[in-house]
Design an enzyme around this catalytic site. Sequence first.
Site, short mmCIF file in Angstrom:
data_model
loop_
_atom_site.label_atom_id
_atom_site.label_comp_id
_atom_site.label_asym_id
_atom_site.label_seq_id
_atom_site.Cartn_x
_atom_site.Cartn_y
_atom_site.Cartn_z
N SER A 152 -9.99 0.18 6.99
CA SER A 152 -9.23 0.43 5.80
C SER A 152 -9.08 -0.74 5.05
O SER A 152 -8.82 -1.04 4.07
CB SER A 152 -8.21 1.60 5.63
OG SER A 152 -8.63 2.61 5.75
N LYS A 160 0.95 -1.30 -0.22
CA LYS A 160 0.07 -0.06 -0.03
C LYS A 160 0.80 1.49 0.09
O LYS A 160 2.04 1.33 0.59
CB LYS A 160 -1.00 -0.13 1.18
CG LYS A 160 -2.19 0.84 1.21
CD LYS A 160 -2.80 0.69 2.35
CE LYS A 160 -3.85 1.72 2.70
NZ LYS A 160 -4.93 1.58 3.62
N SER A 178 -9.29 2.84 2.89
CA SER A 178 -8.34 3.33 1.93
C SER A 178 -7.58 2.08 1.20
O SER A 178 -6.74 2.76 0.35
CB SER A 178 -7.50 4.21 2.86
OG SER A 178 -6.78 3.38 3.63
#
Length: 452
Positions: free
Chosen positions: A180, A81, A156
């Site tokens: 997330s 990420k 996210s």
Amino acid sequence: MSGSALPPTAIALAGAFASGEASPVEALRECLERVDAVNPALNAIVTPDREGAQKAAMESARRWRDGRPLSPLDGVPITIKDNLLVRGLRATWGSALYEHFVPDRDELPVARLRAAGLVFLGKTNVPEFTLQGYTDNKLFGCTRNPWQPALTPGGSSGGAVASVASGMAPLALATDGGGSIRRPASHTGLIGHKPTTGRITRADGFPVILHDFEVVGPIARTITDASAMMAILADGDRPWRPVTEQPSRRARIAYVPRFGDAPVDPQIESSVSSAAQMMEELGHGVDTIACPFDLERTAEAFRTISAAGLAWLLRGLGKGAVEHCGADVQAIAHHGESLRAADYAGALADAARLKRQLGDLFERYDAILTPAAAALPWPARKSHPEEIAGIAVGPRGHAVFTAFANVSGCPALSLPVSPSDDGLPIGLQLVGAWGSDEFLFEIGGEFLRKRG
């Protein structure tokens, strides 16, 4: 991997490496072919590292030939990420303020994966500063859901789940500050784990803006793969215990279908209710209870901590930094600037209160079962659904079930359940007492085997 002759899971892939049926170089080649085929439409990987991945795959292949793999996942491709730092790879945090930032060292969890021989395909897309529940930003644009590209994979960790669900990689490393990992996993049919706070130490990363709410965790297609990642990531003073196929005991589960009057999509409610019944069929005790804490107080604590943290970060980046941010992030930052130190202290006190309340609950129950998200995936460019079950909701209406695990520090696991009528994935969430991560995996693994 979709359309691949190689095994689709990380553990099976590593087994093929060990037997000589496949090599890390072949696995990477197929992953890169998949990236070329689907990433232009999905926009999951925003900073690829083909050269570094090819070098790492060749080194892994030599280790397997010599019988000296660094770990059971040596040579397995993985995405990282974009709010986690990887040495030599751009890390933007989804913001123009970090557009050209290239770290010179790995963040600690990334370093552990590198030391275990995993192959980094590249960085995955995030919303700006990872503070929203969908995935879009001014730098890279919108990430889309592999199940239905017109829809969002959530956020996210939207790029992370899109990379795994589409077959670009069998694993992803992500973060969870308010759901997330868990909500995007539920929107894409994957396993997502938010570990107990402190189970995976973080160091050498971006500045901390969410207190200790945000943790690093795995995203995978199977619970076995997620467990194998945790064995690498977990701190040495609390090593990951091997997860058994059967829980050591029948669990006492508190099923919370709704949080107060917050709306839930009827198809999600029905699917998770059926999953709760399946837990009973497995012999677990399941009680349906009301939300066991003050939802609004917990939500306000999360809003205060996140807004204050963002305002602090942007202040440190210099005058005018906020003007380079998107409108939604600017609004959060302005709210943060209006807060007082007493507001922050009050939010920490509310977090401590929640921990005590859940500590009391976990004297009677082993796990809390809820939906992982209150809404099915919505249009990809919208930050949130405007309605759920015909009721108007705000930006975190879809996220109502997840933040309490971050505020309290409890471990939480998202598992796929029966999909919607249109075939969209739905997930449940299991939340346990501090340090009960492995027990959640055992309950979840047994459930998934029964579900088939």
